[in-house]
Enzyme design. Structure first.
Site, PDB file in Angstrom:
ATOM      1  N   GLY A  99     -24.803   3.498   3.939  1.00  0.00           N
ATOM      2  CA  GLY A  99     -23.995   4.130   2.909  1.00  0.00           C
ATOM      3  C   GLY A  99     -24.504   3.738   1.540  1.00  0.00           C
ATOM      4  CB  VAL A 100     -26.688   4.893  -0.855  1.00  0.00           C
ATOM      5  CG1 VAL A 100     -27.322   4.159  -2.045  1.00  0.00           C
ATOM      6  CG2 VAL A 100     -27.524   4.645   0.382  1.00  0.00           C
ATOM      7  N   GLY A 101     -23.002   4.897  -1.514  1.00  0.00           N
ATOM      8  CA  GLY A 101     -22.023   5.437  -2.449  1.00  0.00           C
ATOM      9  C   GLY A 101     -21.929   4.600  -3.708  1.00  0.00           C
ATOM     10  CG  ASN A 102     -19.137   5.784  -6.750  1.00  0.00           C
ATOM     11  OD1 ASN A 102     -20.130   6.397  -7.132  1.00  0.00           O
ATOM     12  ND2 ASN A 102     -17.932   6.323  -6.705  1.00  0.00           N
ATOM     13  CB  VAL A 103     -19.250  -0.108  -3.541  1.00  0.00           C
ATOM     14  CG1 VAL A 103     -19.497  -1.598  -3.281  1.00  0.00           C
ATOM     15  CG2 VAL A 103     -17.843   0.101  -4.080  1.00  0.00           C
ATOM     16  CB  ALA A 104     -23.734   1.082  -1.169  1.00  0.00           C
ATOM     17  CE1 TYR A 105     -28.308   3.852  -8.235  1.00  0.00           C
ATOM     18  CE2 TYR A 105     -26.582   2.995  -9.673  1.00  0.00           C
ATOM     19  CZ  TYR A 105     -27.865   3.491  -9.495  1.00  0.00           C
ATOM     20  OH  TYR A 105     -28.701   3.615 -10.575  1.00  0.00           O
ATOM     21  CE  LYS A 134      -4.569   0.751   0.307  1.00  0.00           C
ATOM     22  NZ  LYS A 134      -5.634  -0.085  -0.278  1.00  0.00           N
TER      23      LYS A 134
END
Length: 367
Positions: free
Chosen positions: A180-186, A80
């Site tokens: 959470g409803v961000g990019n992944v969760a959407y 990382k």
């Protein structure tokens, strides 16, 4: 921090401090383990409070990538990078070009990708200086935005967890609380809605909540209320550390399965939910779809091949449950054990990322 003592305790191989005065680059590259192959892990840009905090984050995240890549069945180790700076105002082209040269100097021991605070555009700049970067723009033969791939993997893993908890992997009619409803969760919500699940959603961003309500018929709740809602499955898809002393007593779900990293505040919280009979799909196993997707670029990206590999997250979660039963341990411990067993099996073998004396990426260059 006594750095060498810490590295010895947790088996880190290398830490590189990178600075470029002209561009303002201050970066730390941590390589944890390359037993399975070159270290793959994203570049995070964050305004850390101190250099020690940045170092601790790089080390923690690098070790996490070793386990994630091993558990996903990838021939890749863990690494990382953290760049110290405000991603909103400190970025510049020269910074990422300089960083790319540092990566090139590692000669393939570390391959980077985007992470918090960095973008595909940033990866494209790095690509001008090194081949050892994934997640670049599709016109360069990349996989593009990893969010849909991550979401699909979480969806597959959630089905495996549902089978463990309810006896069937069908999510039709199941109530899923998505934090959470961000990019992944959407994209996860879209999969769940298409299968007939009932959604309860929350997010500090009211716009993304409104979109989920409109498109998926979701019920919206206040962020503080999501833990205690009546549901079958709780899907943490935002912040880490949300399974803790304050939230556990509120949980009514039989399953915890989501895309967020580091969901357990402390390991003991994994023990607590295990004792409560909650089926927990370990975060770094279930959310590995994104890294599986970008890793496929190393072979010349093929979406069909990548998606088949992501589908196997279902099997990986089932393996975790089997180990947990076999050894009578919580699933978070079983996930670590699965990864460690794979690494130990390969430890004495020749590194797979050198094949016939050539780095794995030599195949991509030849195309």
């Amino acid at each position: 921090m006594e750095l060498f003592k810490y590295m010895e305790t947790y088996d880190y191989e290398q830490v590189l401090f990178c600075q470029d005065k002209e561009s303002g680059l201050k970066a730390i590259i941590a390589i944890h383990d390359t037993t399975l192959g070159p270290a793959l892990g994203g570049t995070r840009m964050w305004m850390y409070n101190s250099e020690e905090e940045a170092l601790e984050d790089a080390l923690r995240l690098a070790r996490g990538m070793t386990y994630k890549n091993a558990a996903a069945g990838l021939n890749l180790g863990g690494g990382k990078t953290v760049i110290i700076g405000d991603p909103r105002k400190d970025k510049n082209e020269a910074m990422f070009r300089a960083f790319g040269r540092f990566i090139q100097g590692l000669n393939g021991r570390y391959i980077t990708a985007e992470d918090v605070g960095t973008t595909v555009a940033d990866m494209d700049i790095i690509y001008q200086e090194t081949d050892y970067v994934t997640g670049i723009s599709p016109e360069f033969g990349s996989s593009g935005n990893p969010s849909p791939a991550t979401a699909y993997g979480v969806y597959r893993g959630m089905k495996a967890a549902a089978k463990e908890a309810f006896g069937s992997d069908s999510l039709e009619g199941k109530v899923v609380a998505v934090q959470g409803v961000g990019n992944v969760a959407y994209h996860l919500c879209r999969h769940l809605h298409e299968e007939g699940a009932k959604l309860i959603v929350t997010d500090i961003n009211k716009e993304v909540v409104a979109r989920a309500v409109e498109e998926f018929g979701a019920k919206a709740v206040d962020p503080n209320d999501i833990y205690g809602v009546e549901c079958d499955i709780f899907a943490p898809c935002a912040l880490g550390g949300i399974i803790n002393d304050q939230t556990i007593p509120q949980l009514k779900a039989k399953v915890i399965a989501g895309s967020a990293d580091n969901q357990l505040k402390e390991p003991r919280h994994g023990d607590i939910i295990h004792e409560m009979g909650i089926v927990y799909a370990p975060d770094y196993v279930i959310n590995a779809g994104g890294v599986i997707n970008v890793a496929d670029e190393l072979y010349g990206y093929n979406r069909e091949r990548a998606m088949k590999k992501i589908e196997q997250i279902y099997d990986n979660i089932e393996k975790v449950f089997a180990i947990a039963k076999r050894d009578n341990i919580p699933t978070y411990v079983a996930a670590d054990r699965m990864a460690e067993e794979r690494i130990e099996t390969m430890r004495k073998a020749r590194s797979p990322f050198l094949q016939n004396g050539h780095h794995i990426l030599s195949r991509r260059r030849a195309r």
